[in-house]
Design an enzyme around this catalytic site. Structure first.
Site: not given
Lengths: 354, 211
Positions: A126, A196, A292, A325-326
């Site tokens: 990232s 967040r 992602d 993405h994680d």
């Protein structure tokens, strides 16, 4: 211009005699230097414990792993919550705007300080991956290999848009006080939590959310028709938001998201991404994840295409996963295999033996 | 079943691997398109000291190549060769992959765009055992090593030796070297344009260049 800067960093493993086994791990937006050790504020394991440790892919019996808190961060490296020596108050919005290149420049200072002529590898996902690309472009002779994961050579319009939502949430919180909340003894907790929450959705995927939560209800058997967290997914996001504000500074979030927005490696090289890597001696291993959508495979392929055009030594794999993405932070076996294999082969050509 | 021959991408490509290696000049820059687990590239690097790169579609293949220290990009011969600059390689190699591409003609053109020369190997569908199998059984020929049925085979564009030389002629591609191998793995010394060659060749390996 800032002259004296403080940097916080952790190291794992032992530096070998000729200082050739050092790996720089670059953390993402909300990460920190506690890559493989307990985070003091949350008490949780390091954010990349799955990757770093004895016998793991970044084997601390073999490599000397360095991870520093980024410039503008809030875990020890100088950032907006620190005291400005000129005013005696926290910098707040007087902190200079920073870029990914600035972060990498400070990491290069750390490299000099540690007397490491060249990193065996620079690794990160990232925003960490942006730093990896910047490293390889700015200091090709100082990184033997580079592993940019789930990243891009520029921040997309969609990603800038999501960041702007987050920043506006922070700044709309009355407790933000134009960035001077520390002097007022306040904290824009609600705004930062919303930022967040919105960002966290972008780190997952529809199928991962569905697999984890579906439309399951939170602590209830029937809908109550109100604005409580009726669904598990809402409860999960609120939890993510609330926990985040306890460990992260709101102004730091503004500065670091901004640094990502400004990142555009091609535009720093006359609009040509291959020019950013021309003649590079660095070996690259680019990794992306199929689900992602924040840093989709197409972005990684743009990097790969540029590296090919620059005749660089590059490997690339897209990992099939529904984790979004994680995935780079999680136990994703194919990622660990690919990077493990790449590092082992690269170690051989570096002459690293164990 | 057909014994001792390979119609689909074989696990054991020692024969055509050796023939390809013989066509490659030492120290050259090589792109292996469809490099599978990297056997050929590793062989070329260790025996010919080439600067080797590869493209492979499968994640498993890429992983196994990367673990060997090879520079491999996950990609598709049909679409991703366009990423490579003109004549950036001395050789673009397509080993036992042509029959699995969607657009073989385009791939051939791209090979000779990115490579100063191309090396192509493929199984000859006009090999007598294939003809025999089809004639006698009335079924699509299958191999002993990879027994794909017609409906699940990745090999969608089989061609014959004759088909290939006609295509090269059409594309203005020069056959610099042509080697054909019979069912026992021995090189056959037949005129490449003869009916005999097209009948007895199990495998074909070509060194190609622009006319």
């Amino acid at each position: 211009m800032m002259s004296d800067i403080t940097m916080a960093y952790n190291t794992y493993g032992t530096l070998n005699a000729d200082h050739s086994n050092a790996v720089l791990v670059c953390h993402a937006l909300t990460g920190d230097q506690h890559a493989a050790s307990r985070q003091p504020l949350t008490g949780k394991d390091g954010w990349w414990s799955v990757m770093i440790g004895p016998g793991k892919v970044l084997d601390t019996d073999k490599y000397f792993v360095v991870c520093s808190n980024i410039l503008g961060g809030c875990m020890g490296t100088v950032g907006p919550k620190d005291i400005n020596p000129e005013t005696g108050e926290a910098y707040g919005l007087d902190f200079p705007i920073i870029t990914i290149a600035d972060m990498v420049r400070t990491q290069a200072l750390l490299q000099d300080y540690l007397e490491i002529p060249s990193w065996f590898s620079v690794v990160g996902g990232s925003m960490g991956g942006m730093q990896v690309l910047q490293w390889a472009s700015a200091y090709p002779e100082r990184c033997f290999s580079a592993i940019p994961i789930a990243t891009a050579a520029k921040h997309s319009a969609q990603n800038i848009a999501f960041h702007e939502v987050g920043r506006q949430a922070v700044m709309a919180d009355p407790e933000w006080h134009g960035g001077k909340y520390l002097e007022q003894g306040k904290n824009p907790r609600a705004g930062l939590a919303v930022a967040r929450m919105a960002a966290h959705v972008t780190y997952l995927s529809e199928s991962a959310l569905h697999r984890k939560f579906g439309r399951n209800l939170q602590d209830r058997d029937d809908l109550t028709y109100g604005f409580d967290a009726e669904f598990q997914v809402e409860s999960y996001l609120r939890y993510q938001g609330i926990n985040f504000v306890d460990r992260f500074d709101a102004n730091s979030y503004l500065y670091v998201t901004r640094a990502m927005d400004y990142f555009d490696l091609a535009s720093d090289h006359g609009g040509s991404l291959p020019a950013a890597f021309e003649g590079t001696p660095t070996r690259f291993c680019v990794v992306s994840f199929s689900s992602d959508w924040l840093f989709p495979t197409t972005e990684s392929k743009d990097v790969v295409r540029a590296l090919i055009a620059a005749a660089a030594n590059v490997s690339f794999v897209e990992i099939e996963t529904d984790k979004g993405h994680d995935a780079f932070l999680l136990d994703t076996p194919e990622m660990l295999q690919t990077i493990g294999g790449f590092l082992a082969a690269t170690a051989k050509s570096r002459g690293l033996t164990q | 079943m057909i014994k001792n021959t390979t119609l689909t991408r074989p696990q054991d490509i020692r024969v055509d691997l050796q023939l390809i290696a013989e066509m490659v000049e030492p120290g050259s820059r090589v792109l292996d398109v469809g490099c599978a687990d990297g056997t050929l590239l590793s062989h070329l690097i260790s025996t010919k000291d080439v600067d080797g790169r590869g493209i492979e579609l499968s994640q498993a293949g890429v992983n196994s190549c990367v673990a060997k220290g090879l520079s491999i990009v996950q990609g598709d011969a049909d679409t991703d060769l366009t990423d490579y600059p003109n004549k950036g390689f001395d050789y673009a190699i397509l080993s036992q992959t042509l029959q699995a591409t969607h657009r073989p003609k385009l791939v051939m053109e791209q090979l000779l765009r990115v490579g100063k020369k191309a090396v192509v190997s493929f199984p000859n569908f006009a090999f007598w055992r294939c003809r025999w199998y089809l004639a006698v059984n009335g079924r699509m020929p299958m191999t002993s090593s990879l027994d794909y049925a017609w409906h699940e085979t990745p090999n969608i564009h089989f061609c014959t030796l004759r088909d290939f030389t006609v295509l090269c002629d059409e594309l203005g591609i020069k056959l610099e070297k042509s080697i054909i191998v019979g069912s026992d793995g021995r090189v056959l010394d037949y005129d490449i344009n003869s009916r005999r060659a097209n009948f007895f060749a199990a495998q074909c390996v070509f060194l190609l260049s622009d006319k």
